[in-house]
Each structure stands twice: as structure tokens, then as C-alpha cells.
Scaffold this motif. Structure first.
Motif, PDB file in Angstrom:
ATOM      1  N   LEU A  54      45.137  33.028  59.117  1.00 60.55           N
ATOM      2  CA  LEU A  54      46.821  33.904  60.014  1.00 60.55           C
ATOM      3  C   LEU A  54      47.103  34.902  59.723  1.00 60.55           C
ATOM      4  CD1 LEU A  54      48.334  32.227  62.280  1.00 60.55           C
ATOM      5  CD2 LEU A  54      49.672  30.954  60.213  1.00 60.55           C
ATOM      6  N   THR A  55      47.495  34.724  57.788  1.00 60.96           N
ATOM      7  CA  THR A  55      48.023  36.060  57.582  1.00 60.96           C
ATOM      8  C   THR A  55      47.342  37.436  57.732  1.00 60.96           C
ATOM      9  OG1 THR A  55      49.068  34.414  55.406  1.00 60.96           O
ATOM     10  CG2 THR A  55      49.069  36.721  55.334  1.00 60.96           C
ATOM     11  N   TRP A  56      46.002  37.454  57.319  1.00 58.36           N
ATOM     12  CA  TRP A  56      46.214  38.822  58.713  1.00 58.36           C
ATOM     13  C   TRP A  56      46.161  38.964  59.892  1.00 58.36           C
ATOM     14  CZ3 TRP A  56      39.981  39.597  58.284  1.00 58.36           C
ATOM     15  CH2 TRP A  56      39.167  40.715  58.269  1.00 58.36           C
ATOM     16  N   GLY A  57      45.805  38.029  60.198  1.00 58.19           N
ATOM     17  CA  GLY A  57      45.852  38.403  61.953  1.00 58.19           C
ATOM     18  C   GLY A  57      47.472  38.592  62.099  1.00 58.19           C
ATOM     19  N   TRP A  66      43.866  38.122  51.408  1.00 60.81           N
ATOM     20  CA  TRP A  66      42.898  37.721  49.797  1.00 60.81           C
ATOM     21  C   TRP A  66      43.732  37.183  49.165  1.00 60.81           C
ATOM     22  CZ3 TRP A  66      38.598  37.259  50.036  1.00 60.81           C
ATOM     23  CH2 TRP A  66      37.766  37.870  50.829  1.00 60.81           C
ATOM     24  N   SER A  67      45.724  37.855  48.709  1.00 62.60           N
ATOM     25  CA  SER A  67      46.559  36.893  47.757  1.00 62.60           C
ATOM     26  C   SER A  67      46.223  35.800  47.875  1.00 62.60           C
ATOM     27  CB  SER A  67      47.940  37.438  48.128  1.00 62.60           C
ATOM     28  OG  SER A  67      47.627  39.091  47.729  1.00 62.60           O
ATOM     29  N   VAL A  68      46.695  35.257  49.607  1.00 60.56           N
ATOM     30  CA  VAL A  68      47.367  33.708  50.566  1.00 60.56           C
ATOM     31  C   VAL A  68      45.652  32.893  49.715  1.00 60.56           C
ATOM     32  CG1 VAL A  68      47.033  32.583  52.084  1.00 60.56           C
ATOM     33  CG2 VAL A  68      49.026  34.387  51.870  1.00 60.56           C
ATOM     34  N   GLY A  69      44.222  33.218  50.323  1.00 54.28           N
ATOM     35  CA  GLY A  69      43.486  32.665  49.338  1.00 54.28           C
ATOM     36  C   GLY A  69      43.114  32.629  48.299  1.00 54.28           C
ATOM     37  N   TYR A  70      43.522  33.318  47.334  1.00 54.84           N
ATOM     38  CA  TYR A  70      43.544  33.185  46.346  1.00 54.84           C
ATOM     39  C   TYR A  70      43.923  31.844  45.483  1.00 54.84           C
ATOM     40  CZ  TYR A  70      42.150  34.142  40.741  1.00 54.84           C
ATOM     41  OH  TYR A  70      41.844  34.048  40.067  1.00 54.84           O
ATOM     42  N   GLY A  71      45.110  32.217  46.000  1.00 52.87           N
ATOM     43  CA  GLY A  71      46.352  30.875  45.965  1.00 52.87           C
ATOM     44  C   GLY A  71      45.835  30.000  46.311  1.00 52.87           C
ATOM     45  N   ALA A  72      45.331  29.636  47.659  1.00 53.36           N
ATOM     46  CA  ALA A  72      44.718  28.122  48.255  1.00 53.36           C
ATOM     47  C   ALA A  72      43.131  27.973  47.432  1.00 53.36           C
ATOM     48  CB  ALA A  72      44.142  28.682  49.222  1.00 53.36           C
ATOM     49  N   GLN A 126      45.552  44.627  45.089  1.00 49.18           N
ATOM     50  CA  GLN A 126      46.638  45.103  45.583  1.00 49.18           C
ATOM     51  C   GLN A 126      47.609  43.689  45.602  1.00 49.18           C
ATOM     52  OE1 GLN A 126      46.020  46.733  49.060  1.00 49.18           O
ATOM     53  NE2 GLN A 126      46.455  48.820  48.353  1.00 49.18           N
ATOM     54  N   LEU A 127      47.071  42.630  44.735  1.00 43.70           N
ATOM     55  CA  LEU A 127      48.105  40.863  44.763  1.00 43.70           C
ATOM     56  C   LEU A 127      49.599  41.222  45.444  1.00 43.70           C
ATOM     57  CD1 LEU A 127      47.518  38.174  44.309  1.00 43.70           C
ATOM     58  CD2 LEU A 127      48.532  39.099  41.664  1.00 43.70           C
ATOM     59  N   SER A 128      49.729  40.534  46.133  1.00 44.38           N
ATOM     60  CA  SER A 128      51.575  40.201  46.354  1.00 44.38           C
ATOM     61  C   SER A 128      51.422  38.645  45.910  1.00 44.38           C
ATOM     62  CB  SER A 128      51.199  39.580  48.036  1.00 44.38           C
ATOM     63  OG  SER A 128      51.912  39.272  47.942  1.00 44.38           O
ATOM     64  N   GLY A 135      50.259  30.661  49.366  1.00 43.70           N
ATOM     65  CA  GLY A 135      49.357  30.159  49.728  1.00 43.70           C
ATOM     66  C   GLY A 135      48.989  28.424  48.828  1.00 43.70           C
ATOM     67  N   MET A 136      49.055  28.837  47.461  1.00 46.88           N
ATOM     68  CA  MET A 136      49.604  27.887  46.704  1.00 46.88           C
ATOM     69  C   MET A 136      50.055  26.540  47.463  1.00 46.88           C
ATOM     70  SD  MET A 136      49.336  29.213  42.846  1.00 46.88           S
ATOM     71  CE  MET A 136      49.137  27.587  42.311  1.00 46.88           C
ATOM     72  N   VAL A 137      51.158  26.789  47.894  1.00 46.29           N
ATOM     73  CA  VAL A 137      52.288  25.742  48.233  1.00 46.29           C
ATOM     74  C   VAL A 137      51.762  25.280  49.468  1.00 46.29           C
ATOM     75  CG1 VAL A 137      54.244  25.462  49.562  1.00 46.29           C
ATOM     76  CG2 VAL A 137      54.416  26.383  47.811  1.00 46.29           C
TER      77      VAL A 137
END
Length: 158
Positions: A54-57, A66-72, A126-128, A135-137
Motif C-alpha cells: 500500500l505504501t508503494w502504491g 522497503w522501509s515499511v517492509g523491513y519494519g514489519a 535510502q532507509l526512512s 511498519g513496526m507499529v
């Protein structure tokens, strides 16, 4: 008039309290089935992937996804390891051994999460940090949502 404090804990309890019989306890267990830890971990993983997509879209920026995914992933991977450790711990001989196992696996989970967060700048281009945190929350909150909407559980006992 001066109130006298109850002498025992039993006297302080609600006078309407009645212990369950074996049959009533069995009925309660049927109304409140155990939740599979693996289903919760799978729900977290699914939610993490959905939020990353969803973030990518929405943003069109792959580095945010990728940052959200890594957080998850930094929530799901330690949770899966914890679940596996606790599943193996079920045959603990005593309550003390079970408690030590619980705290031990919780410590492993926390250390793995911290290690993953420390490695994030090197692993995610390019980590955000804000996206990683989001993503973690969202992934952590999925646990509570999955518990609330589980099937087969009545909302009240009345």
C-alpha cells in the motif's frame, strides 16, 4: 461507625464469587478457544506485506515500501522465533522453569529486534526511519486486532 478491615483475602473478595465446577470450566474453554500463535504471526506477516504494498502504491517510492517492509519484518521474525521457543518450552517441568523460559525467549526476541534495527541502515537502501516505525507499529497492532476478531468467541458471558 468504624469499618473493620477483612482479616483474610477471601473475606475481601466479592461475596457473589463462586468457583467454577469442572463442567462449567470445560464450557468456558469451549466458548473461549485458544488462539494459535502461528496464526497471529501469519496475520502480522500478511499485514506487514499489505502495508508495504500500500505504501508503494500510494507513494510510488520503493524505498519507503522497503522501509515499511523491513519494519514489519523486524516484528514478525522475532515473534516467530519467540513462538517457536515457547512451543518447545510447553513441556517445562515446573512453573519456575516455564517462567525462566518465557523471560529467556522474550530477551532473545528483544535482542533480535534491536539487532535488526541496528542493521537497518546497512540493509535498506535510502532507509526512512518514519516508514520503518510505521511498519513496526501497524504490524504490532495487528496482534491485538487478530485477538479481538477471532472466531468462536462470545463477546460477553451474559
Amino acid at each position: 461507625m468504624k469499618k473493620i478491615a477483612p482479616e483474610t483475602e477471601a473475606e475481601a473478595e466479592d461475596p457473589d464469587f463462586k468457583p467454577l465446577t469442572a463442567q462449567e470450566a470445560q464450557e468456558w474453554r469451549q466458548r473461549h478457544p485458544a488462539v494459535s500463535v502461528w496464526r497471529l504471526v501469519a496475520a502480522q506477516a500478511l499485514m506487514g506485506m499489505l502495508v508495504a504494498l500500500l505504501t508503494w502504491g500510494v507513494s510510488g517510492k520503493s524505498h519507503l515500501a522497503w522501509s515499511v517492509g523491513y519494519g514489519a519484518l523486524s516484528v514478525v521474525l522475532p515473534a516467530a522465533l519467540f513462538a517457536r521457543g515457547m512451543a518447545r518450552q510447553q513441556r517445562a517441568a515446573t512453573a519456575n522453569a516455564a517462567m525462566v523460559g518465557f523471560f529467556g525467549w522474550e530477551l532473545v526476541k528483544i535482542m533480535l529486534t534491536v539487532a535488526m534495527l541496528a542493521a537497518a541502515p546497512k540493509l535498506v537502501p535510502q532507509l526512512s526511519w518514519l516508514a520503518l516505525l510505521a511498519g513496526m507499529v501497524v504490524t504490532m497492532k495487528t496482534y491485538w486486532i487478530a485477538l479481538m476478531v477471532r472466531s468462536g468467541v462470545r463477546k460477553t458471558d451474559r
